[in-house]
Design a protein around this motif. Structure first.
Motif, PDB file in Angstrom:
ATOM      1  N   CYS A   4       0.840  -1.202   0.000  1.00 40.28           N
ATOM      2  CA  CYS A   4       0.000   0.000   0.000  1.00 40.28           C
ATOM      3  C   CYS A   4       0.877   1.254   0.000  1.00 40.28           C
ATOM      4  O   CYS A   4       1.811   1.375   0.793  1.00 40.28           O
ATOM      5  CB  CYS A   4      -0.912  -0.005   1.227  1.00 40.28           C
ATOM      6  SG  CYS A   4      -1.800   1.549   1.450  1.00 40.28           S
ATOM      7  N   GLU A  23       0.281   4.072   0.998  1.00 42.28           N
ATOM      8  CA  GLU A  23       0.079   4.942   2.154  1.00 42.28           C
ATOM      9  C   GLU A  23       0.671   4.329   3.439  1.00 42.28           C
ATOM     10  O   GLU A  23       1.441   4.966   4.138  1.00 42.28           O
ATOM     11  CB  GLU A  23      -1.438   5.168   2.323  1.00 42.28           C
ATOM     12  CG  GLU A  23      -1.832   6.209   3.346  1.00 42.28           C
ATOM     13  CD  GLU A  23      -1.533   7.627   2.916  1.00 42.28           C
ATOM     14  OE1 GLU A  23      -1.763   7.936   1.733  1.00 42.28           O
ATOM     15  OE2 GLU A  23      -1.058   8.416   3.759  1.00 42.28           O
ATOM     16  N   CYS A  24       0.312   3.060   3.736  1.00 45.54           N
ATOM     17  CA  CYS A  24       0.694   2.471   5.038  1.00 45.54           C
ATOM     18  C   CYS A  24       1.692   1.328   4.905  1.00 45.54           C
ATOM     19  O   CYS A  24       2.059   0.707   5.903  1.00 45.54           O
ATOM     20  CB  CYS A  24      -0.555   1.976   5.766  1.00 45.54           C
ATOM     21  SG  CYS A  24      -1.266   0.481   5.030  1.00 45.54           S
ATOM     22  N   CYS A  77      -4.552   0.183  -0.006  1.00 41.00           N
ATOM     23  CA  CYS A  77      -5.334  -0.864   0.668  1.00 41.00           C
ATOM     24  C   CYS A  77      -6.727  -0.341   1.044  1.00 41.00           C
ATOM     25  O   CYS A  77      -7.008   0.852   0.952  1.00 41.00           O
ATOM     26  CB  CYS A  77      -4.586  -1.383   1.892  1.00 41.00           C
ATOM     27  SG  CYS A  77      -4.624  -0.265   3.300  1.00 41.00           S
ATOM     28  N   CYS A 137      -6.798   2.495   3.829  1.00 40.14           N
ATOM     29  CA  CYS A 137      -6.267   3.800   3.412  1.00 40.14           C
ATOM     30  C   CYS A 137      -7.121   4.427   2.315  1.00 40.14           C
ATOM     31  O   CYS A 137      -7.197   5.647   2.200  1.00 40.14           O
ATOM     32  CB  CYS A 137      -4.825   3.666   2.944  1.00 40.14           C
ATOM     33  SG  CYS A 137      -3.742   3.103   4.258  1.00 40.14           S
TER      34      CYS A 137
HETATM   35 ZN   LIG Z   1      -2.837   1.191   3.443  1.00 37.84          ZN
END
Ligand SMILES: [Zn+2]
Length: 250
Positions: A153, A155-156, A175, A178
């Protein structure tokens, strides 16, 4: 100072009745703009080299503002591309992309070699152009610092996905958690599409050109990557891509 380098012509601009400026993608020095005296005169010695896609060894003379081409030894003219409207459209888009990402004085030999292979493929194959385009786009992004994130992902860094979505602006897959908080243009994709992109990024373009994929999957990926390129290369459009899209409708 005189110097020599292998180069491909990306663009030609008329500057007078006789002369042109060629934008060259060189192996040794990245992008160079240089004057080809007599490039528009059929009988001039530089005339055969003064065409888009010509690949050769160019001899250049350093100038104050622009360098000057003194001679060119053509390795491959890729003449047949310029005789076929569809091939011309694909190859012109590849050249415009190279022109956009290359920088004067900065080499990009992985892109240089892939561009030559793509021109050779466009010359010799009669189908699979859309897959070749997708492969060239992804490789160009990778070699110029814009590789999309396709393993975790964006973002995370998480690796658990119920559904896989691609965030164009953020530059990769995102994901489920996110996605709810994310902004931007998010497109639902599937694991097959992710795997195809990963395969393309680690495989030679000649090998890729020999495989057959579902045209609908290629279309969906092209839609995403066309948008991704416009956003990350900060362009509103590419003339050559618009030309290509017009040709496809004929
Ligand atoms: Zn994520």
């Amino acid at each position: 100072m005189i110097y020599k380098t292998d180069a491909v012509v990306l663009r030609k601009n008329k500057i007078s009745e006789a002369d042109v400026i060629l934008t060259l993608f060189t192996r040794k020095l990245g992008k160079i703009r240089a004057v080809a005296k007599g490039g528009r005169k059929p009988k001039a010695s530089l005339s055969p080299a003064s065409h888009i896609f010509v690949f050769g060894e160019f001899v250049l003379v350093k100038g104050k503002e622009l360098d000057r081409i003194s001679s060119a030894d053509i390795h491959e003219s890729f003449y047949s591309i310029r005789e076929d409207l569809s091939k011309l459209a694909y190859a012109s888009y590849f050249a415009e992309l190279c022109d956009t990402v290359t920088v004067e004085g900065v080499t990009n030999n992985r892109l240089f070699d892939t561009f030559l292979k793509a021109l050779s493929l466009i010359t010799h194959v009669e189908d699979n152009f859309e897959l070749i385009k997708l492969a060239f786009q992804l490789k160009l992004l990778d070699y110029s610092g814009f590789r999309p994130e396709l393993t975790k992902c964006i973002e995370c860094n998480g690796k658990k996905f119920k559904k896989i979505r691609f965030n164009i602006e953020q530059g990769g897959i995102i994901c489920d958690n996110c996605f709810n908080k994310s902004k931007g243009n998010v497109i639902l994709i599937d694991l097959t599409m992710v795997k195809i992109m990963r395969y393309i990024l680690k495989t030679d373009i000649i090998t890729i050109s020999k495989i057959k994929l579902n045209p609908l999957t290629i279309n969906r990926l092209s839609y995403i990557i066309d948008k991704y390129i416009l956003f990350h290369l900060q362009r509103k459009s590419f003339k050559s891509l618009e030309f290509l899209n017009t040709i496809k409708k004929i």
